[in-house]
Design an enzyme around this catalytic site. Structure first.
Site, PDB file in Angstrom:
ATOM      1  N   ASP A  65       0.783  -1.177   0.148  1.00 41.60           N
ATOM      2  CA  ASP A  65       0.211   0.258   0.121  1.00 41.60           C
ATOM      3  C   ASP A  65       0.827   1.310  -0.116  1.00 41.60           C
ATOM      4  O   ASP A  65       2.037   1.236   0.536  1.00 41.60           O
ATOM      5  CB  ASP A  65      -0.884  -0.035   1.250  1.00 41.60           C
ATOM      6  N   TYR A  67       2.104   4.902   1.283  1.00 37.71           N
ATOM      7  CA  TYR A  67       2.034   5.665   2.633  1.00 37.71           C
ATOM      8  C   TYR A  67       0.765   6.412   2.705  1.00 37.71           C
ATOM      9  O   TYR A  67       0.386   7.117   1.745  1.00 37.71           O
ATOM     10  CB  TYR A  67       3.319   6.205   3.002  1.00 37.71           C
ATOM     11  N   PHE A  78       7.803   1.807  -0.695  1.00 44.86           N
ATOM     12  CA  PHE A  78       8.909   1.938   0.435  1.00 44.86           C
ATOM     13  C   PHE A  78       9.523   3.540   0.281  1.00 44.86           C
ATOM     14  O   PHE A  78      10.139   3.759   1.430  1.00 44.86           O
ATOM     15  CB  PHE A  78       9.942   0.848   0.349  1.00 44.86           C
ATOM     16  N   HIS A 187       9.521  -9.174   6.333  1.00 51.33           N
ATOM     17  CA  HIS A 187       9.050  -7.522   5.870  1.00 51.33           C
ATOM     18  C   HIS A 187      10.134  -6.702   6.721  1.00 51.33           C
ATOM     19  O   HIS A 187      10.276  -7.174   7.948  1.00 51.33           O
ATOM     20  CB  HIS A 187       7.631  -7.380   6.427  1.00 51.33           C
TER      21      HIS A 187
END
Length: 221
Positions: A65, A67, A78, A187
């Site tokens: 997703d 931010y 990221f 992760h």
């Protein structure tokens, strides 16, 4: 939605834009952006594709997703816009790069520099409502980005896929591992990293070793 996507990708994905699910997604995104604050900015929704043309692509990193905080998302998984403080996952990515490659901690959280070297920074969902994580999931984006992964798998070879965390690892079913290289890890989020599932994965040096072995230019992480 402004579908301003690089011509190299347009050619590969043109049929998807005519699918009924994508037309419904387009209407949903238009409605969301007109009635709510959403991220990334409309002009950056397809930045991952525009900064990394299909022919230049050699590495794929899959996120989930964008931010959802103000000014953070810039269309690359990221990554954050310039002058924005690093989110926890990005901090852990940079810590791993620092230890893996013995290079200084990167000065900017804007990963456009990776994209321009052939790293596709692909979120499964390309938009989100402000401060509402996951608010644009299950609206069609996942079907579109799964198609992107499938097209890469089918039409290219020797691409390095970095699958971090349970969500990304599920995408392995879309990848022909006889043609491509897949590295997996926990992760980089603090929850996973602090349990020992992230640090020490050496995904960055491993990726460069593969690229070098295939006579491709290594990524300057």
């Amino acid at each position: 939605m402004n579908i301003n996507i690089h011509n190299s990708w347009q050619k590969k994905l043109i049929s998807e834009f005519d699918e009924s699910y994508f037309r419904a997604l387009d209407s949903f995104v238009d409605q969301e952006y007109s009635s709510n604050i959403c991220y990334p900015p409309d002009a950056q929704i397809f930045s991952a594709f525009n900064l990394c043309p299909f022919d230049d692509l050699k590495v794929v990193i899959i996120g989930q997703d964008p931010y959802h905080g103000a000014g953070q998302a810039n269309g690359l998984c990221f990554s954050v816009a310039d002058h924005i403080s690093y989110p926890p996952s990005l901090i852990n990515i940079f810590k791993e790069i620092e230890s893996d490659l013995n290079i200084p901690y990167p000065k900017s959280g804007n990963l456009e520099r990776w994209a321009k070297q052939g790293v596709l920074l692909l979120n499964a969902t390309l938009t989100v409502r402000a401060h509402e994580a996951g608010s644009h999931q299950n609206k069609g984006w996942e079907q579109f980005t799964d198609k992107v992964i499938s097209v890469i798998s089918q039409e290219k070879s020797n691409v390095v896929f970095l699958l971090w965390g349970g969500f990304a690892k599920k995408k392995v079913k879309l990848i022909d591992e006889n043609k491509h290289i897949v590295f997996t890890s926990g992760h980089p989020s603090p929850l996973s990293a602090n349990r020992g599932y992230w640090f020490g994965n050496k995904n960055f040096s491993k990726t460069n070793a593969v690229l070098k072995s295939k006579n491709k230019e290594e990524v300057s992480w």
